[in-house]
Write a protein that holds these residues in place. Structure first.
Motif, PDB file in Angstrom:
ATOM      1  N   ASN A  53       0.822  -1.213   0.000  1.00  0.00           N
ATOM      2  CA  ASN A  53       0.000   0.000   0.000  1.00  0.00           C
ATOM      3  C   ASN A  53       0.852   1.256   0.000  1.00  0.00           C
ATOM      4  N   HIS A  54       1.966   1.246   0.714  1.00  0.00           N
ATOM      5  CA  HIS A  54       2.848   2.418   0.705  1.00  0.00           C
ATOM      6  C   HIS A  54       3.447   2.606  -0.684  1.00  0.00           C
ATOM      7  N   HIS A  55       3.817   1.518  -1.324  1.00  0.00           N
ATOM      8  CA  HIS A  55       4.400   1.616  -2.663  1.00  0.00           C
ATOM      9  C   HIS A  55       3.363   2.072  -3.683  1.00  0.00           C
ATOM     10  N   ARG A  56       2.133   1.621  -3.539  1.00  0.00           N
ATOM     11  CA  ARG A  56       1.085   1.934  -4.513  1.00  0.00           C
ATOM     12  C   ARG A  56       0.528   3.336  -4.320  1.00  0.00           C
ATOM     13  N   ARG A  57       0.294   3.761  -3.090  1.00  0.00           N
ATOM     14  CA  ARG A  57      -0.364   5.048  -2.824  1.00  0.00           C
ATOM     15  C   ARG A  57       0.591   6.171  -2.460  1.00  0.00           C
ATOM     16  N   GLY A  58       1.781   5.842  -2.059  1.00  0.00           N
ATOM     17  CA  GLY A  58       2.730   6.873  -1.658  1.00  0.00           C
ATOM     18  C   GLY A  58       2.615   7.195  -0.177  1.00  0.00           C
ATOM     19  N   ALA A  59       3.324   8.221   0.217  1.00  0.00           N
ATOM     20  CA  ALA A  59       3.364   8.594   1.626  1.00  0.00           C
ATOM     21  C   ALA A  59       2.089   9.321   2.036  1.00  0.00           C
ATOM     22  N   ARG A  60       1.628   9.026   3.230  1.00  0.00           N
ATOM     23  CA  ARG A  60       0.480   9.730   3.805  1.00  0.00           C
ATOM     24  C   ARG A  60       0.998  10.966   4.542  1.00  0.00           C
ATOM     25  N   PRO A  61       0.101  11.875   4.923  1.00  0.00           N
ATOM     26  CA  PRO A  61       0.573  13.017   5.719  1.00  0.00           C
ATOM     27  C   PRO A  61       1.195  12.579   7.045  1.00  0.00           C
ATOM     28  N   GLU A  62       0.728  11.457   7.602  1.00  0.00           N
ATOM     29  CA  GLU A  62       1.299  10.974   8.862  1.00  0.00           C
ATOM     30  C   GLU A  62       2.734  10.488   8.694  1.00  0.00           C
ATOM     31  N   ASP A  63       3.103  10.126   7.478  1.00  0.00           N
ATOM     32  CA  ASP A  63       4.449   9.609   7.233  1.00  0.00           C
ATOM     33  C   ASP A  63       5.478  10.715   7.042  1.00  0.00           C
ATOM     34  N   ARG A  64       5.023  11.920   6.776  1.00  0.00           N
ATOM     35  CA  ARG A  64       5.951  13.031   6.566  1.00  0.00           C
ATOM     36  C   ARG A  64       6.173  13.762   7.884  1.00  0.00           C
ATOM     37  N   ARG A  65       7.408  14.136   8.120  1.00  0.00           N
ATOM     38  CA  ARG A  65       7.777  14.783   9.379  1.00  0.00           C
ATOM     39  C   ARG A  65       7.235  16.210   9.489  1.00  0.00           C
ATOM     40  N   HIS A  66       7.144  16.926   8.382  1.00  0.00           N
ATOM     41  CA  HIS A  66       6.737  18.328   8.426  1.00  0.00           C
ATOM     42  C   HIS A  66       5.340  18.548   7.841  1.00  0.00           C
ATOM     43  N   ALA A  67       4.458  17.588   7.982  1.00  0.00           N
ATOM     44  CA  ALA A  67       3.092  17.724   7.480  1.00  0.00           C
ATOM     45  C   ALA A  67       2.246  18.522   8.464  1.00  0.00           C
ATOM     46  N   HIS A  68       1.202  19.142   7.936  1.00  0.00           N
ATOM     47  CA  HIS A  68       0.281  19.907   8.758  1.00  0.00           C
ATOM     48  C   HIS A  68      -1.016  19.125   8.947  1.00  0.00           C
ATOM     49  N   ILE A  69      -1.789  19.508   9.944  1.00  0.00           N
ATOM     50  CA  ILE A  69      -3.058  18.842  10.211  1.00  0.00           C
ATOM     51  C   ILE A  69      -4.016  19.030   9.044  1.00  0.00           C
ATOM     52  N   ALA A  70      -3.960  20.175   8.406  1.00  0.00           N
ATOM     53  CA  ALA A  70      -4.870  20.459   7.289  1.00  0.00           C
ATOM     54  C   ALA A  70      -4.616  19.561   6.083  1.00  0.00           C
ATOM     55  N   ASP A  71      -3.441  18.925   6.025  1.00  0.00           N
ATOM     56  CA  ASP A  71      -3.161  18.018   4.913  1.00  0.00           C
ATOM     57  C   ASP A  71      -4.061  16.785   4.940  1.00  0.00           C
ATOM     58  N   ARG A  72      -4.594  16.449   6.094  1.00  0.00           N
ATOM     59  CA  ARG A  72      -5.447  15.269   6.232  1.00  0.00           C
ATOM     60  C   ARG A  72      -6.929  15.640   6.262  1.00  0.00           C
ATOM     61  N   ALA A  73      -7.264  16.906   6.060  1.00  0.00           N
ATOM     62  CA  ALA A  73      -8.649  17.355   6.141  1.00  0.00           C
ATOM     63  C   ALA A  73      -9.463  16.812   4.978  1.00  0.00           C
ATOM     64  N   GLY A  74     -10.763  16.735   5.189  1.00  0.00           N
ATOM     65  CA  GLY A  74     -11.671  16.268   4.147  1.00  0.00           C
ATOM     66  C   GLY A  74     -12.382  15.001   4.575  1.00  0.00           C
ATOM     67  N   PRO A  75     -13.240  14.493   3.707  1.00  0.00           N
ATOM     68  CA  PRO A  75     -13.970  13.274   4.067  1.00  0.00           C
ATOM     69  C   PRO A  75     -13.031  12.077   4.156  1.00  0.00           C
ATOM     70  N   VAL A  76     -13.235  11.278   5.168  1.00  0.00           N
ATOM     71  CA  VAL A  76     -12.378  10.120   5.391  1.00  0.00           C
ATOM     72  C   VAL A  76     -12.847   8.943   4.550  1.00  0.00           C
TER      73      VAL A  76
END
Length: 130
Positions: A53-76
């Motif tokens: 899944n990491h290889h297919r979808r790429g990094a999530r905001p949780e995987d990046r050290r300098h991500a912001h909370i707003a990067d994960r906003a929106g419908p789940v």
């Protein structure tokens, strides 16, 4: 999913090392060796799932050290409001388990209810996106 893949790779490595060590020092005792082998296979499958899944979808905001909370906003995801199928599945599982004790007829009845509940949950919203 990269951190989860590393975590379960460590778990799989632990079960591999303990399984080999247990098989060597126990004189090839089959029960413990089989249990540790199955635990290694299961944790390896979970590790493969997360790595794929990491290889297919790429990094999530949780995987990046300098991500912001707003990067994960929106419908789940889509969560249904109410459904009778989880209760039906639980009832079917209970009747199936009781059927193992009291007789084949109750087991078959419970298995039918269980299959109806699982099938209902799987296909309840199959045409939702159309």
């Amino acid at each position: 999913m990269k951190a989860e893949a590393y975590l379960f790779a460590g778990v799989a490595g632990f079960f591999l090392a303990t399984g080999v060590g247990y098989g060597w020092w126990s004189g090839r005792e089959p029960a413990g060796t089989a249990a540790l082998t199955v635990a290694f296979i299961m944790s390896s499958l979970i590790c493969f799932f997360f790595a794929h899944n990491h290889h297919r979808r790429g990094a999530r905001p949780e995987d990046r050290r300098h991500a912001h909370i707003a990067d994960r906003a929106g419908p789940v995801d889509f969560f249904p409001a109410r459904s009778p199928y989880p209760a039906l599945t639980g009832f079917g599982a209970a009747v199936t388990a009781v059927g193992l004790v009291f007789g084949l007829w109750l087991f078959i009845l419970g298995l039918g209810v269980l299959c109806a509940g699982v099938g209902g949950m799987a296909f309840q919203y199959v045409h939702r996106g159309e």
